[in-house]
Design a protein around this motif. Structure first.
Motif, PDB file in Angstrom:
ATOM      1  N   PRO A  14       0.819  -1.221   0.000  1.00  6.59           N
ATOM      2  CA  PRO A  14       0.000   0.000   0.000  1.00  6.59           C
ATOM      3  C   PRO A  14       0.858   1.279   0.000  1.00  6.59           C
ATOM      4  N   ARG A  15       2.023   1.183   0.641  1.00  8.16           N
ATOM      5  CA  ARG A  15       2.906   2.357   0.699  1.00  8.16           C
ATOM      6  C   ARG A  15       3.422   2.711  -0.699  1.00  8.16           C
ATOM      7  N   LYS A  16       3.713   1.692  -1.473  1.00  8.56           N
ATOM      8  CA  LYS A  16       4.195   1.921  -2.835  1.00  8.56           C
ATOM      9  C   LYS A  16       3.116   2.629  -3.659  1.00  8.56           C
ATOM     10  N   TYR A  18       0.896   4.605  -2.503  1.00 10.85           N
ATOM     11  CA  TYR A  18       0.849   5.985  -2.012  1.00 10.85           C
ATOM     12  C   TYR A  18       2.001   6.819  -2.597  1.00 10.85           C
ATOM     13  N   LEU A  19       3.205   6.233  -2.590  1.00 10.89           N
ATOM     14  CA  LEU A  19       4.371   6.973  -3.114  1.00 10.89           C
ATOM     15  C   LEU A  19       4.181   7.317  -4.593  1.00 10.89           C
ATOM     16  N   GLN A  20       3.612   6.373  -5.303  1.00 11.54           N
ATOM     17  CA  GLN A  20       3.466   6.563  -6.751  1.00 11.54           C
ATOM     18  C   GLN A  20       2.330   7.521  -7.105  1.00 11.54           C
ATOM     19  N   ASN A 254      11.393  -8.411   2.068  1.00 15.87           N
ATOM     20  CA  ASN A 254      11.938  -8.947   0.807  1.00 15.87           C
ATOM     21  C   ASN A 254      11.389  -8.176  -0.391  1.00 15.87           C
ATOM     22  N   LYS A 255      10.160  -7.676  -0.225  1.00 19.83           N
ATOM     23  CA  LYS A 255       9.551  -6.932  -1.334  1.00 19.83           C
ATOM     24  C   LYS A 255      10.329  -5.648  -1.635  1.00 19.83           C
ATOM     25  N   CYS A 256      10.970  -5.095  -0.616  1.00 17.19           N
ATOM     26  CA  CYS A 256      11.691  -3.825  -0.798  1.00 17.19           C
ATOM     27  C   CYS A 256      12.947  -4.009  -1.668  1.00 17.19           C
ATOM     28  N   SER A 258      13.535  -5.468  -4.467  1.00 13.11           N
ATOM     29  CA  SER A 258      13.417  -5.199  -5.907  1.00 13.11           C
ATOM     30  C   SER A 258      12.525  -3.989  -6.194  1.00 13.11           C
ATOM     31  N   CYS A 259      12.189  -3.218  -5.144  1.00 17.34           N
ATOM     32  CA  CYS A 259      11.271  -2.082  -5.335  1.00 17.34           C
ATOM     33  C   CYS A 259      12.022  -0.864  -5.873  1.00 17.34           C
ATOM     34  N   SER A 260      11.453  -0.224  -6.878  1.00 19.47           N
ATOM     35  CA  SER A 260      12.128   0.926  -7.495  1.00 19.47           C
ATOM     36  C   SER A 260      12.114   2.167  -6.590  1.00 19.47           C
ATOM     37  N   PHE A 261      11.328   2.133  -5.498  1.00 21.07           N
ATOM     38  CA  PHE A 261      11.282   3.277  -4.584  1.00 21.07           C
ATOM     39  C   PHE A 261      12.189   3.114  -3.367  1.00 21.07           C
ATOM     40  N   ARG A 262      12.920   1.994  -3.300  1.00 22.46           N
ATOM     41  CA  ARG A 262      13.584   1.666  -2.034  1.00 22.46           C
ATOM     42  C   ARG A 262      14.562   2.748  -1.570  1.00 22.46           C
ATOM     43  N   SER A 263      15.213   3.465  -2.499  1.00 21.50           N
ATOM     44  CA  SER A 263      16.203   4.450  -2.072  1.00 21.50           C
ATOM     45  C   SER A 263      15.542   5.641  -1.371  1.00 21.50           C
ATOM     46  N   LYS A 264      14.285   5.943  -1.705  1.00 20.69           N
ATOM     47  CA  LYS A 264      13.610   7.092  -1.090  1.00 20.69           C
ATOM     48  C   LYS A 264      12.683   6.654   0.045  1.00 20.69           C
ATOM     49  N   CYS A 265      12.058   5.532  -0.141  1.00 19.79           N
ATOM     50  CA  CYS A 265      10.958   5.113   0.728  1.00 19.79           C
ATOM     51  C   CYS A 265      11.326   5.038   2.212  1.00 19.79           C
ATOM     52  N   HIS A 266      12.460   4.393   2.516  1.00 17.58           N
ATOM     53  CA  HIS A 266      12.754   4.138   3.919  1.00 17.58           C
ATOM     54  C   HIS A 266      13.214   5.391   4.674  1.00 17.58           C
ATOM     55  N   ASN A 267      13.424   6.480   3.947  1.00 18.70           N
ATOM     56  CA  ASN A 267      13.784   7.745   4.621  1.00 18.70           C
ATOM     57  C   ASN A 267      12.565   8.616   4.924  1.00 18.70           C
TER      58      ASN A 267
HETATM   59  S1  SF4 Z   1      10.572   0.032  -0.521  1.00 16.17           S
HETATM   60 FE1  SF4 Z   1       9.287  -1.532   0.474  1.00 16.17          FE
HETATM   61  S2  SF4 Z   1       7.873  -0.396   1.818  1.00 16.17           S
HETATM   62 FE2  SF4 Z   1       8.770   1.050   0.370  1.00 16.17          FE
HETATM   63  S3  SF4 Z   1       7.326   1.176  -1.273  1.00 16.17           S
HETATM   64 FE3  SF4 Z   1       8.833  -0.362  -1.864  1.00 16.17          FE
HETATM   65  S4  SF4 Z   1       8.000  -2.301  -1.150  1.00 16.17           S
HETATM   66 FE4  SF4 Z   1       6.850  -0.693  -0.138  1.00 16.17          FE
END
Ligand code: SF4
Length: 271
Positions: A14-16, A18-20, A254-256, A258-267
């Motif tokens: 769901p966060r992805k 929202y980010l998108q 584990n989903k994070c 391969s996620c294209s938002f990982r560099s921004k998301c966790h901050n």
């Molecule tokens: S990095 Fe992880 S928590 Fe963040 S949007 Fe991607 S899958 Fe979701």
């Protein structure tokens, strides 16, 4: 109105979603996305060509010759589409020859299957040219846009096979295939298309399929009485995310990876 892709995005994270769609963070182009677009485009063009190829079969044609016709046309289309998208492919480090060899495994099989199907029909019905095309089933539609104001949902189905009154939606996927069944995101996507086809076009939908092209495997999803309610519930959840605050980081980390938002998301804050 939300898109069918947003339902599968929601199931993934769901966060992805929202980010998108709320924060509108741009995603860097990923090679899988670009390769997927090339493959979609090739499917689109060869399905458009189908009518001309089949109408061009004016008399009995041996199977080997039919394979040659379909092979020649499909090979030409694959090369042309790769050429048109060469710059985008280079941007993500994909060489034209590499993607050609990968795609050709898929489309050679498509050419052989289509030739076999047309050959069997021709032998059985003894029809050629225009008559062959008119009577040949299934007819295939590609990239079909469907939407429902009542559901507040829209999408583009990769492919629909029409067998008389029965419409069979098919989603074409590259990448990993689960050991059993289909991925949850693929299931909800196909079920959403089945629901849209029933609601909007009053079509008889008994089943749909996910084609995992890298594995040359087609997996079935059967229509059932709970599909529509599940889609309605997920639409509501997507709309809640879009109107709400930033969801938490997904539990399955584990989903994070391969996620294209990982560099921004966790901050970002999850509060
Ligand atoms: S990095 Fe992880 S928590 Fe963040 S949007 Fe991607 S899958 Fe979701």
């Amino acid at each position: 109105m939300i898109s069918v892709n947003m339902l599968s995005n929601y199931l993934y994270c769901p966060r992805k979603l929202y980010l998108q769609y709320v924060l509108k963070l741009a995603r860097p182009p990923k090679d899988v996305l670009i390769k997927g677009r090339v493959r979609h485009k090739v499917f689109d063009v060869i399905n458009e060509l189908d009518k001309d190829i089949i109408k061009g079969i004016k008399s009995f044609t041996p199977y080997e010759d039919l394979v040659m016709i379909f092979r020649r046309e499909y090979s030409r289309v694959v090369r042309e589409v790769i050429d048109q998208m060469k710059l985008e492919l280079l941007e993500v480090g994909v060489e034209s020859t590499t993607i050609f060899h990968k795609l050709w495994i898929i489309f050679l099989k498509e050419a052989q299957d289509r030739a076999q199907y047309v050959y069997d029909f021709m032998i059985h019905e003894k029809v050629y040219g225009d008559s062959l095309w008119r009577r040949l089933t299934p007819k295939i539609l590609t990239e079909v846009s469907i939407e429902s104001n009542e559901l507040g949902l829209k999408g583009i189905v990769d492919r629909i096979e029409i067998h008389g009154e029965n419409y069979i939606p098919i989603e074409i996927k590259t990448g990993k295939m689960p050991s059993d069944g289909v991925w949850p995101g693929d299931r909800i996507q196909l079920e959403a298309y089945m629901t849209l086809l029933v609601d909007e076009f009053n079509k008889n939908i008994k089943e749909g399929y996910i084609d995992y092209t890298d594995y040359n495997e087609r997996r079935k999803i059967t229509m059932n009485p709970y599909v529509r309610d599940n889609i309605l519930t997920t639409i509501q959840k997507v709309n809640d995310v879009l109107k709400g605050k930033l969801p938490s980081i997904v539990t399955n980390r584990n989903k994070c990876v391969s996620c294209s938002f990982r560099s921004k998301c966790h901050n970002l804050d999850s509060s």
